[in-house]
Motif scaffolding. Sequence first.
Motif, PDB file in Angstrom:
ATOM      1  N   VAL A   1       0.841  -1.203   0.000  1.00  0.00           N
ATOM      2  CA  VAL A   1       0.000   0.000   0.000  1.00  0.00           C
ATOM      3  C   VAL A   1       0.870   1.245   0.000  1.00  0.00           C
ATOM      4  O   VAL A   1       0.628   2.203  -0.747  1.00  0.00           O
ATOM      5  CB  VAL A   1      -0.941  -0.014   1.225  1.00  0.00           C
ATOM      6  CG1 VAL A   1      -1.716   1.290   1.337  1.00  0.00           C
ATOM      7  CG2 VAL A   1      -1.885  -1.213   1.134  1.00  0.00           C
ATOM      8  N   PHE A   2       1.941   1.230   0.811  1.00  0.00           N
ATOM      9  CA  PHE A   2       2.805   2.420   0.884  1.00  0.00           C
ATOM     10  C   PHE A   2       3.579   2.613  -0.427  1.00  0.00           C
ATOM     11  O   PHE A   2       3.770   3.734  -0.889  1.00  0.00           O
ATOM     12  CB  PHE A   2       3.753   2.301   2.082  1.00  0.00           C
ATOM     13  CG  PHE A   2       3.046   2.478   3.409  1.00  0.00           C
ATOM     14  CD1 PHE A   2       2.857   1.407   4.266  1.00  0.00           C
ATOM     15  CD2 PHE A   2       2.541   3.720   3.773  1.00  0.00           C
ATOM     16  CE1 PHE A   2       2.189   1.570   5.475  1.00  0.00           C
ATOM     17  CE2 PHE A   2       1.864   3.893   4.982  1.00  0.00           C
ATOM     18  CZ  PHE A   2       1.692   2.812   5.828  1.00  0.00           C
ATOM     19  N   LYS A   3       3.956   1.488  -1.050  1.00  0.00           N
ATOM     20  CA  LYS A   3       4.690   1.564  -2.322  1.00  0.00           C
ATOM     21  C   LYS A   3       3.783   2.191  -3.386  1.00  0.00           C
ATOM     22  O   LYS A   3       4.191   3.095  -4.121  1.00  0.00           O
ATOM     23  CB  LYS A   3       5.078   0.144  -2.750  1.00  0.00           C
ATOM     24  CG  LYS A   3       6.417   0.036  -3.454  1.00  0.00           C
ATOM     25  CD  LYS A   3       6.729  -1.386  -3.863  1.00  0.00           C
ATOM     26  CE  LYS A   3       7.183  -2.260  -2.735  1.00  0.00           C
ATOM     27  NZ  LYS A   3       7.560  -3.622  -3.153  1.00  0.00           N
ATOM     28  N   LYS A   4       2.505   1.773  -3.363  1.00  0.00           N
ATOM     29  CA  LYS A   4       1.559   2.278  -4.357  1.00  0.00           C
ATOM     30  C   LYS A   4       1.345   3.788  -4.165  1.00  0.00           C
ATOM     31  O   LYS A   4       1.292   4.553  -5.123  1.00  0.00           O
ATOM     32  CB  LYS A   4       0.224   1.530  -4.216  1.00  0.00           C
ATOM     33  CG  LYS A   4      -0.533   1.364  -5.554  1.00  0.00           C
ATOM     34  CD  LYS A   4      -1.598   0.288  -5.446  1.00  0.00           C
ATOM     35  CE  LYS A   4      -2.817   0.817  -4.686  1.00  0.00           C
ATOM     36  NZ  LYS A   4      -3.755  -0.273  -4.321  1.00  0.00           N
ATOM     37  N   LEU A   5       1.285   4.206  -2.909  1.00  0.00           N
ATOM     38  CA  LEU A   5       1.139   5.647  -2.628  1.00  0.00           C
ATOM     39  C   LEU A   5       2.327   6.415  -3.198  1.00  0.00           C
ATOM     40  O   LEU A   5       2.164   7.474  -3.822  1.00  0.00           O
ATOM     41  CB  LEU A   5       1.046   5.891  -1.118  1.00  0.00           C
ATOM     42  CG  LEU A   5      -0.320   5.697  -0.463  1.00  0.00           C
ATOM     43  CD1 LEU A   5      -0.207   5.868   1.045  1.00  0.00           C
ATOM     44  CD2 LEU A   5      -1.341   6.682  -1.037  1.00  0.00           C
ATOM     45  N   ALA A   6       3.517   5.852  -3.031  1.00  0.00           N
ATOM     46  CA  ALA A   6       4.731   6.532  -3.533  1.00  0.00           C
ATOM     47  C   ALA A   6       4.676   6.641  -5.056  1.00  0.00           C
ATOM     48  O   ALA A   6       5.079   7.653  -5.640  1.00  0.00           O
ATOM     49  CB  ALA A   6       5.970   5.766  -3.083  1.00  0.00           C
ATOM     50  N   GLU A   7       4.116   5.633  -5.709  1.00  0.00           N
ATOM     51  CA  GLU A   7       3.967   5.686  -7.174  1.00  0.00           C
ATOM     52  C   GLU A   7       2.993   6.793  -7.572  1.00  0.00           C
ATOM     53  O   GLU A   7       3.157   7.470  -8.577  1.00  0.00           O
ATOM     54  CB  GLU A   7       3.506   4.323  -7.717  1.00  0.00           C
ATOM     55  CG  GLU A   7       4.638   3.297  -7.754  1.00  0.00           C
ATOM     56  CD  GLU A   7       4.135   1.851  -7.713  1.00  0.00           C
ATOM     57  OE1 GLU A   7       4.962   0.944  -7.491  1.00  0.00           O
ATOM     58  OE2 GLU A   7       2.916   1.638  -7.876  1.00  0.00           O
TER      59      GLU A   7
ATOM     60  N   VAL B   1      -4.177  14.113   3.828  1.00  0.00           N
ATOM     61  CA  VAL B   1      -5.421  13.502   4.296  1.00  0.00           C
ATOM     62  C   VAL B   1      -5.832  12.357   3.367  1.00  0.00           C
ATOM     63  O   VAL B   1      -6.255  11.288   3.836  1.00  0.00           O
ATOM     64  CB  VAL B   1      -6.536  14.575   4.445  1.00  0.00           C
ATOM     65  CG1 VAL B   1      -6.861  15.275   3.174  1.00  0.00           C
ATOM     66  CG2 VAL B   1      -7.775  13.953   5.052  1.00  0.00           C
ATOM     67  N   ASP B   2      -5.618  12.504   2.057  1.00  0.00           N
ATOM     68  CA  ASP B   2      -6.010  11.427   1.143  1.00  0.00           C
ATOM     69  C   ASP B   2      -5.129  10.191   1.329  1.00  0.00           C
ATOM     70  O   ASP B   2      -5.612   9.056   1.341  1.00  0.00           O
ATOM     71  CB  ASP B   2      -5.946  11.913  -0.310  1.00  0.00           C
ATOM     72  CG  ASP B   2      -7.089  12.877  -0.618  1.00  0.00           C
ATOM     73  OD1 ASP B   2      -6.969  13.688  -1.553  1.00  0.00           O
ATOM     74  OD2 ASP B   2      -8.096  12.838   0.138  1.00  0.00           O
ATOM     75  N   ALA B   3      -3.823  10.392   1.522  1.00  0.00           N
ATOM     76  CA  ALA B   3      -2.925   9.244   1.736  1.00  0.00           C
ATOM     77  C   ALA B   3      -3.323   8.529   3.023  1.00  0.00           C
ATOM     78  O   ALA B   3      -3.387   7.298   3.079  1.00  0.00           O
ATOM     79  CB  ALA B   3      -1.476   9.720   1.819  1.00  0.00           C
ATOM     80  N   GLN B   4      -3.647   9.315   4.049  1.00  0.00           N
ATOM     81  CA  GLN B   4      -3.989   8.692   5.334  1.00  0.00           C
ATOM     82  C   GLN B   4      -5.318   7.948   5.232  1.00  0.00           C
ATOM     83  O   GLN B   4      -5.484   6.879   5.827  1.00  0.00           O
ATOM     84  CB  GLN B   4      -4.050   9.759   6.436  1.00  0.00           C
ATOM     85  CG  GLN B   4      -2.703  10.405   6.697  1.00  0.00           C
ATOM     86  CD  GLN B   4      -2.633  11.101   8.054  1.00  0.00           C
ATOM     87  OE1 GLN B   4      -3.532  10.998   8.884  1.00  0.00           O
ATOM     88  NE2 GLN B   4      -1.541  11.810   8.295  1.00  0.00           N
ATOM     89  N   ALA B   5      -6.242   8.479   4.453  1.00  0.00           N
ATOM     90  CA  ALA B   5      -7.537   7.805   4.284  1.00  0.00           C
ATOM     91  C   ALA B   5      -7.336   6.482   3.552  1.00  0.00           C
ATOM     92  O   ALA B   5      -7.914   5.455   3.927  1.00  0.00           O
ATOM     93  CB  ALA B   5      -8.495   8.705   3.513  1.00  0.00           C
ATOM     94  N   THR B   6      -6.457   6.479   2.550  1.00  0.00           N
ATOM     95  CA  THR B   6      -6.168   5.239   1.808  1.00  0.00           C
ATOM     96  C   THR B   6      -5.588   4.186   2.748  1.00  0.00           C
ATOM     97  O   THR B   6      -6.010   3.026   2.769  1.00  0.00           O
ATOM     98  CB  THR B   6      -5.168   5.542   0.669  1.00  0.00           C
ATOM     99  OG1 THR B   6      -5.746   6.506  -0.206  1.00  0.00           O
ATOM    100  CG2 THR B   6      -4.785   4.294  -0.088  1.00  0.00           C
ATOM    101  N   VAL B   7      -4.636   4.600   3.594  1.00  0.00           N
ATOM    102  CA  VAL B   7      -3.960   3.674   4.514  1.00  0.00           C
ATOM    103  C   VAL B   7      -4.942   3.149   5.567  1.00  0.00           C
ATOM    104  O   VAL B   7      -4.921   1.980   5.940  1.00  0.00           O
ATOM    105  CB  VAL B   7      -2.754   4.400   5.159  1.00  0.00           C
ATOM    106  CG1 VAL B   7      -2.195   3.636   6.337  1.00  0.00           C
ATOM    107  CG2 VAL B   7      -1.661   4.603   4.112  1.00  0.00           C
ATOM    108  N   ALA B   8      -5.875   4.018   5.992  1.00  0.00           N
ATOM    109  CA  ALA B   8      -6.889   3.577   6.963  1.00  0.00           C
ATOM    110  C   ALA B   8      -7.806   2.546   6.306  1.00  0.00           C
ATOM    111  O   ALA B   8      -8.120   1.500   6.889  1.00  0.00           O
ATOM    112  CB  ALA B   8      -7.706   4.779   7.446  1.00  0.00           C
TER     113      ALA B   8
END
Length: 409
Positions: free
Chosen positions: A41-47, A319-326
């Motif tokens: 999930v974190f890798k995808k966010l970085a992409e 906020v969007d990254a944190q919502a995705t991770v949640a």
Amino acid sequence: LALAATACGSDGESGGGKSSGELSGTVTWWDTSSPGSEDKVFKKLAEGFEKKHPKVDVKYVNVPFGEAQNNFKNAAETGDAPDVIRSEVAWTPDFASLSYLAPLDGTPALKNQDDFLDQAVASTKYEGKTYAVPQVIDSMGIFYNKKLLEKAGVEAPANLDELKSAAKKIKEKTGKTGLYLRGDDPYFFLSFLYGEGGDLVDAGSRTVTVDKPEGVKAFKAVKELVDDGTAKTDASDGWENMMQSFKNGDVAMMINGPWAVADTLTGEEFTDKDNLGIAPVPAGSAAQGAPQGGHNLAVYAGSKNLDASYAFVEYMTSVDAQATVAGELNLLPTRHSAYAKKQAVNSEIVGFFKPIVETAVERPWIPEGGSLFEPLRVEYTKVLTGQTTPEKAAKATGDAYRKLLKDWK
Ligand SMILES: C[C@H]1O[C@H](O[C@H]2[C@H](O)[C@@H](O)[C@@H](O[C@H]3[C@H](O)[C@@H](O)[C@@H](O[C@H]4[C@H](O)[C@@H](O)[C@@H](O)O[C@@H]4CO)O[C@@H]3CO)O[C@@H]2CO)[C@H](O)[C@H](O)[C@@H]1N[C@H]1C[C@@H](CO)[C@H](O)[C@@H](O)[C@@H]1O
């Protein structure tokens, strides 16, 4: 855009440049999230960040949690530390005190600062400056296998007496052990220490408190859980043994945190995820409480691409990254606004842990804070394996702390 392109400077390496032009160059990021469950999930966010900034290349490196702190320090010494590091809450004051982190006040890394939970911000401040941005916050609860507890006719235990009686019934009715108590990581001891009204230190009065009577009582409490068969433990490989035992139903309960949920749900006992229950950690004889943990994103002071690193940190803690991770990992946001996003609202686990995090026991965010765990681990493991007494363990830990914390009482 042409103007912006030239303003970025010729060598892509230095990236960003000082102009407000398009960001470019490389950002190396050391991520400590669990490989095989969280890292995807974190890798995808970085992409996603790279899509937004096509001239920036994020070099994602997954570093094991147990190695990252020392590896970063060694790399910072030789000047080739990563641009951005996922800095655990206790590592942040340590790195900041060594001047390894770039102060972020007034940089693009820190947007809407007042949107962050106060408890999460606390570990990012050092000597009045901000050295990191909170990414996730966590605490601990008691995870339980609903089917096993139902079969034994018991509820999630609210205190140690209920834990012992529940374990007895679980053993009688299902043959399984009640609790897995992790014995090789003293972070899993803290809720029992708080339960007896104790703590490791009192930073306000610069006093070591782990060897006070409350500390001895806590060591006695966990020793009893193992000696009377309520809990099983291991002196090593605790994480793997705990997760396997709980995932395949060999134990009915474990004390753990949101970071364990993604992996737990891959277990055969939890293909129906509704079979996983989570309750506040059991109270002790004097109090009830769980520790505060979590992770921040910090920028290496020697980064050659500060502009892109600031923008990357802002993006990954938005906020969007944190919502995705949640939504995808059931991890707790550090921004108030993220809890209102549907992904967080729809996560039962986030909803469960939010009040726990709000009442989590604060830890001293001092550079030595993380170093308190190694001496505690040695004594805690010895107590659980019958190699020392609670009294000796408390004393030995207190003595070690007073060597570490000069002129503390
Ligand atoms: C011993 C260590 O003591 C402390 O660590 C405490 C920590 O402070 C506590 O907060 C707590 O951390 C929670 C954490 O908050 C919670 O989120 C979760 O983390 C998940 C992630 O969520 C998940 O994504 C994934 O990453 O996986 C993570 C881990 O599962 O669970 C953590 C608890 O496990 O507990 C830690 C202690 O474990 C020191 O800080 C050092 O780390 C020290 N190690 C050094 C010691 C050096 C030699 O002395 C040796 O040379 C060095 O190489 C070693 O590094």
